[in-house]
Design an enzyme around this catalytic site. Sequence first.
Site, mmCIF file in Angstrom:
data_model
loop_
_atom_site.group_PDB
_atom_site.id
_atom_site.type_symbol
_atom_site.label_atom_id
_atom_site.label_comp_id
_atom_site.label_asym_id
_atom_site.label_seq_id
_atom_site.Cartn_x
_atom_site.Cartn_y
_atom_site.Cartn_z
ATOM 1 C CB SER A 141 -1.003 -0.100 1.076
ATOM 2 O OG SER A 141 -0.187 -0.186 2.457
ATOM 3 C CG HIS B 84 -42.206 21.652 -10.648
ATOM 4 N ND1 HIS B 84 -42.481 20.577 -10.354
ATOM 5 C CD2 HIS B 84 -42.688 22.576 -9.709
ATOM 6 C CE1 HIS B 84 -43.135 20.421 -9.162
ATOM 7 N NE2 HIS B 84 -43.343 21.684 -8.886
ATOM 8 C CB SER C 103 -15.103 24.843 -28.304
ATOM 9 O OG SER C 103 -15.294 24.100 -29.521
ATOM 10 C CE LYS D 51 -20.364 25.831 -26.935
ATOM 11 N NZ LYS D 51 -20.297 24.444 -26.811
ATOM 12 C CG ASN E 48 -17.722 25.115 -23.610
ATOM 13 O OD1 ASN E 48 -18.707 25.795 -24.077
ATOM 14 N ND2 ASN E 48 -16.865 24.538 -24.310
ATOM 15 C CD GLU F 133 -20.004 22.080 -18.734
ATOM 16 O OE1 GLU F 133 -19.721 20.963 -19.522
ATOM 17 O OE2 GLU F 133 -20.161 22.877 -19.354
ATOM 18 C CD GLN G 115 -3.081 -2.278 2.223
ATOM 19 O OE1 GLN G 115 -2.283 -2.755 3.036
ATOM 20 N NE2 GLN G 115 -2.692 -2.963 1.018
HETATM 21 N N1 ARG Z 1 -1.168 -1.260 5.353
HETATM 22 C C1 ARG Z 1 -2.090 -1.585 6.008
HETATM 23 C C2 ARG Z 1 -3.485 -1.076 6.110
HETATM 24 O O1 ARG Z 1 -3.551 0.015 5.517
HETATM 25 C C3 ARG Z 1 -1.514 -1.762 7.696
HETATM 26 C C4 ARG Z 1 -2.051 -2.478 8.579
HETATM 27 C C5 ARG Z 1 -1.659 -3.812 8.401
HETATM 28 N N2 ARG Z 1 -2.093 -4.913 9.340
HETATM 29 C C6 ARG Z 1 -1.939 -6.194 9.173
HETATM 30 N N3 ARG Z 1 -2.427 -6.886 10.098
HETATM 31 N N4 ARG Z 1 -1.426 -6.588 7.968
HETATM 32 O O2 ARG Z 1 -4.491 -1.476 6.568
#
Ligand code: ARG
Length: 510
Positions: A48, A184, A308, A314, A316, A321, A353
Site C-alpha cells: 500500500s 420544476h 472549444s 464557445k 464553456n 460542469e 487497507q
Molecule cells: N497497510 C495496512 C493498512 O493499510 C496496515 C495494517 C496492516 N495490518 C496487518 N495486520 N497486516 O490497513
Amino acid sequence: MRHVARTARLAGRQAMARAFSEGKKPAKLWGGAFGEATDKTMELFNDSLPFDKRLWAADLAGSKAYAAALTEAGVIDQDQSTKMRQGLSDVRKEWADNKFVEIEGDEDIHTANERRLGDLVGTDVAGRLHTGRSRNDQVATDLRLWLRAEVHALRGLLRGLVEDARDVAGSDEAQGALMPGYTHLQRAQPVRYSHWLMSHAWAWTRDAERLDALWARSDRCPLGSGALAGHPFFDENQRKKLSDSLLFKGGPTPNSMDSVSDRDFAVEFTQWAALLGVHLSRWAEDLIIYGTKEFAFVSFGQRYSTGSSLMPQKRNPDALELLRGKAARLAGHQATLTSLLASCPSAYNKDLQEDKEPVFDAAHQLRVALEVARGVLTTTEIHPQRMRAALEPAMLATDLAEHLVRKHNVPFRETHHVAGAAVRLAEKENTSLAGLSKAQLATLHPAFENDSDADVAALWDFDRSAESRDAQGGTSLRAQKEQVAALSAWLERTRDDGPSPDAVALVTEP
Ligand code: ARG
C-alpha cells in the site's frame, strides 16, 4: 531427524539474531515465520506504500508519541529514547525534503518508516519501537491524524465559500437584482439574486456543521490497542497520556477490538463529502442554466471557463460542469466504504487497507473543488436587467390571490381559483395578467369592484411582490439583510469548532 530439524531451526534463529544485531533485517518485518518469499504479483497486490505514503508525517508523529509512551512505561530507556526520537526526526526530514528512498520490501508507510529508522539508528533501538503496537492500531491512528489536518483545511475552504457568498449576497447589486425564482424549473415567483445565492450558502453551513460534528466524534485515539486485545506494557493511565500527547480531544478509544475495526470516521467523512458534492453540484447546475444565452442572468469569469477546440465562439462553464461531475465520484467513495465494511468481520481485516484511497481522493477532490467554487462564485458577473426582463406578470398570480385575501378577506382556496381563472382569461384575451382591466377582473370576483384602478395597477409590481415576503427567511430587502447578518453570526459562532491549530501542527510541522 527431529534433532536435525531442531539444529537447523536453531541455526536459523541464530543467523537472524546475528543479522539483527548487525543491522541487517529479514526481508519483511513480519518475516520470521516465513520460509518462502512472497509471490511478486502478490507483493504488488499487497503493497500500500504507493498510496499510503501520504500518511508519512502522521505516521512519524504517531511513532514519536508512541516512543515517548514506551519510555514512560519503562519499555525503552532514556538513551534509546533519545536516539529513537532523533532517528524519527531524521526520517521526517528525508520525507519532507523528498529524499526518502523506498526500497523493495517497504510494503506500507509503517514498515517503510520503521525500516528506515533501523537504517539510521540501528535495529537494537528501532526494533523496540513496535513493542505492544500493531500496524492495526497504528494505521487507525495515522489515518485519523491525517484526516484531522484535512478537516481543518477543508473547513477553512468551505467557510471561505460561505463568506464569499455572504459578501456577494450582501451587495446592493445582488439584493437589488430581482429574478424569476423557479420550481420544476418553471418561472414561479420573483426572488432576489441574493436570496437565491444564500439558499445555497445555508446548505454549505450545514455541511460545515456536519464536518465539525463528525470530527468531534472521530477525535479519539486508537493507539495502545495492540493488534486487537489491548496493550501488554501500558498501565491503566498510559493510553490517556498517549492520547493527550497526540492532542485527541476525545481521549483513547474505549475498546481495543473496536479500535482496530472502526472506520466510522472514514465513512462519515466520505458521506459528508458526498453530500457537500451534491450541494456544490446543485449550485453549479443552477449557474450553468443561468449562464446559458437563453437565460443570460450571469456570465462567468474567463479564468474559470474554457473554449472549444472546434467552435471559436464557445465559452464553456467547465469549472461548474466539473463541480457537477465530482458529485458522482464522491458519491462513489462513500458507497465503496459502506460496502467494504459491511462484509468485514470484527477487528482488523486486510480489506480495511482499501479504506484509504476513497478518503484521500474525497479530501483531495474537495480541496480543489472548493477553491474553484470560490473562484467561480467571486468572479461570476450578474446581469440584473436580464433577470428583470425574464419576470412576467403571470408570476404574480399568487399575489393576485393574496390581494383578495388581504384586502377583501376572501378565503385563500377561493382566491386561488379566481387567480387561476384570471390566468386563463388573460390567455384567452391574448394578453398578460397585467393586461386585464379592473372590469374584466370583476367578472371573476365581485370584490374587485371595490378596488380603485390604482389598487389593481399596484398588483403588477414585482418589487412590491418581493417586499411583501417579509417574514424571516423571505425575499424582502429587510429579510435579505437579516439573512446576511445571520450568516455573519453563524461564521462568528462556529469559528473555533473543529480541530485546534495545535493538533493540526502536530502533523503538518516538524
Ligand atoms: N497497510 C495496512 C493498512 O493499510 C496496515 C495494517 C496492516 N495490518 C496487518 N495486520 N497486516 O490497513
